[in-house]
Design an enzyme around this catalytic site. Structure first.
Site, PDB file in Angstrom:
ATOM      1  N   ARG A   1       1.315  -1.510   0.270  1.00  0.00           N
ATOM      2  CA  ARG A   1       0.237   0.172   0.123  1.00  0.00           C
ATOM      3  C   ARG A   1       0.955   1.210   0.203  1.00  0.00           C
ATOM      4  O   ARG A   1       1.317   1.961   0.919  1.00  0.00           O
ATOM      5  CB  ARG A   1      -0.580  -0.239   1.250  1.00  0.00           C
ATOM      6  CG  ARG A   1      -1.979  -0.934   0.774  1.00  0.00           C
ATOM      7  CD  ARG A   1      -3.403  -0.866  -0.278  1.00  0.00           C
ATOM      8  NE  ARG A   1      -4.932  -1.725  -0.294  1.00  0.00           N
ATOM      9  CZ  ARG A   1      -5.010  -2.289  -1.390  1.00  0.00           C
ATOM     10  NH1 ARG A   1      -4.717  -1.054  -2.060  1.00  0.00           N
ATOM     11  NH2 ARG A   1      -5.880  -3.001  -1.281  1.00  0.00           N
TER      12      ARG A   1
ATOM     13  N   ALA B   1     -11.023  -7.054  -0.731  1.00  0.00           N
ATOM     14  CA  ALA B   1     -11.760  -6.843  -0.659  1.00  0.00           C
ATOM     15  C   ALA B   1     -11.783  -5.310  -2.194  1.00  0.00           C
ATOM     16  O   ALA B   1     -10.753  -5.592  -3.583  1.00  0.00           O
ATOM     17  CB  ALA B   1     -11.146  -5.210   0.801  1.00  0.00           C
TER      18      ALA B   1
ATOM     19  N   GLU C   1     -14.830  -9.879  -5.726  1.00  0.00           N
ATOM     20  CA  GLU C   1     -13.228  -9.461  -5.218  1.00  0.00           C
ATOM     21  C   GLU C   1     -12.681 -11.254  -4.445  1.00  0.00           C
ATOM     22  O   GLU C   1     -11.534 -11.156  -4.252  1.00  0.00           O
ATOM     23  CB  GLU C   1     -13.863  -8.746  -3.974  1.00  0.00           C
ATOM     24  CG  GLU C   1     -13.804  -7.463  -4.019  1.00  0.00           C
ATOM     25  CD  GLU C   1     -13.262  -7.094  -5.827  1.00  0.00           C
ATOM     26  OE1 GLU C   1     -11.914  -7.195  -5.344  1.00  0.00           O
ATOM     27  OE2 GLU C   1     -13.688  -6.082  -6.756  1.00  0.00           O
TER      28      GLU C   1
ATOM     29  N   GLU D   1      -9.507 -12.226  -5.797  1.00  0.00           N
ATOM     30  CA  GLU D   1      -8.104 -11.804  -5.314  1.00  0.00           C
ATOM     31  C   GLU D   1      -7.710 -13.872  -4.731  1.00  0.00           C
ATOM     32  O   GLU D   1      -7.000 -13.755  -4.192  1.00  0.00           O
ATOM     33  CB  GLU D   1      -8.649 -11.052  -4.078  1.00  0.00           C
ATOM     34  CG  GLU D   1      -8.586  -9.854  -4.920  1.00  0.00           C
ATOM     35  CD  GLU D   1      -8.461  -8.519  -4.105  1.00  0.00           C
ATOM     36  OE1 GLU D   1      -8.314  -9.019  -2.568  1.00  0.00           O
ATOM     37  OE2 GLU D   1      -8.706  -7.238  -3.618  1.00  0.00           O
TER      38      GLU D   1
ATOM     39  N   GLU E   1      -1.529  -5.481  -7.089  1.00  0.00           N
ATOM     40  CA  GLU E   1      -2.143  -7.031  -7.039  1.00  0.00           C
ATOM     41  C   GLU E   1      -1.005  -7.762  -7.286  1.00  0.00           C
ATOM     42  O   GLU E   1      -1.025  -9.434  -7.013  1.00  0.00           O
ATOM     43  CB  GLU E   1      -3.197  -7.078  -7.336  1.00  0.00           C
ATOM     44  CG  GLU E   1      -4.619  -6.158  -6.819  1.00  0.00           C
ATOM     45  CD  GLU E   1      -6.212  -6.547  -7.623  1.00  0.00           C
ATOM     46  OE1 GLU E   1      -6.513  -7.013  -8.586  1.00  0.00           O
ATOM     47  OE2 GLU E   1      -7.403  -5.991  -7.043  1.00  0.00           O
TER      48      GLU E   1
END
Length: 208
Positions: free
Chosen positions: A68, A80, A97, A101, A148
């Site tokens: 992040r 999320a 999601e 993910e 990601e």
């Protein structure tokens, strides 16, 4: 008096949008205070998000580790993502999601918690779901990119995550709220007493 958040709208005499980004923008409102003075309030306008605390049959939570940039850390998080379409059913977004993910699907869905992440400076609302009865999703894995593409995936016991939160080792809002809410629900009336997956969400109204 019931301890409950309630809607309220103070008068706004002017609004500007000094910045527009890809997904969010910044808005400046001139807001009338109770004493009649007018002050400027800057805040980020956000479409809203969903998050999924996916709990397997062994009491482990599916977590992801992702970089992040604003906080310059790799954070452990729960799956999320944004509500990409105005009025989108948040359950459908959460299911998407979880698939994208983690390549996982779930048969049992409940609403775990609804939160405003930063109400003093952003209007983002997040609905956190509890997903159970997990299994591998069918078909090819979703092709990820950017941050990601570097994600790590793990399954961690719920109680171990709680210890990490209380020790100050885990910081992601959705993970913190999700695991503490899950433990509270587990120790209270149980997961089956949680709100249904398509319970109303005044912060981001949708069509079921």
């Amino acid at each position: 008096m019931a301890i409950k958040d309630t809607p309220e709208q103070w008068q706004v005499t002017a609004t500007t949008t000094p910045f527009r980004g890809n997904k969010t923008s910044v808005r400046t409102d001139d807001v009338v205070m109770p004493d009649g003075t007018v002050v400027k309030r800057d805040y980020q306008v956000h479409p809203g998000s969903v998050a999924v605390l996916a709990l397997d049959g062994e009491g482990r939570v599916l977590v992801l580790r992702q970089y992040r940039h604003p906080v310059r850390q790799k954070l452990w998080e729960i799956p999320a993502g944004l509500l990409d379409v105005p009025g989108e059913n948040p359950l459908h977004a959460a299911q998407r999601e979880l698939y994208e993910e983690a390549h996982v699907k779930a048969e049992d869905w409940r609403v775990l918690s609804d939160v405003y992440t930063t109400p003093g400076g952003c209007d983002e609302a997040v609905r956190i779901f509890l997903a159970r009865e997990l299994s591998e999703a069918e078909g090819d894995r979703f092709e990820v990119s950017e941050e990601e593409a570097d994600m790590e995936l793990a399954r961690v016991p719920l109680d171990e995550l709680v210890q990490g939160v209380l020790a100050g080792d885990l910081h992601n809002t959705c993970l913190v709220v999700g695991v503490l809410s899950a433990v509270a629900a587990r120790g209270g009336e149980g997961f089956d007493a949680l709100r249904p997956a398509e319970a109303p969400w005044p912060a981001r109204p949708f069509v079921a």
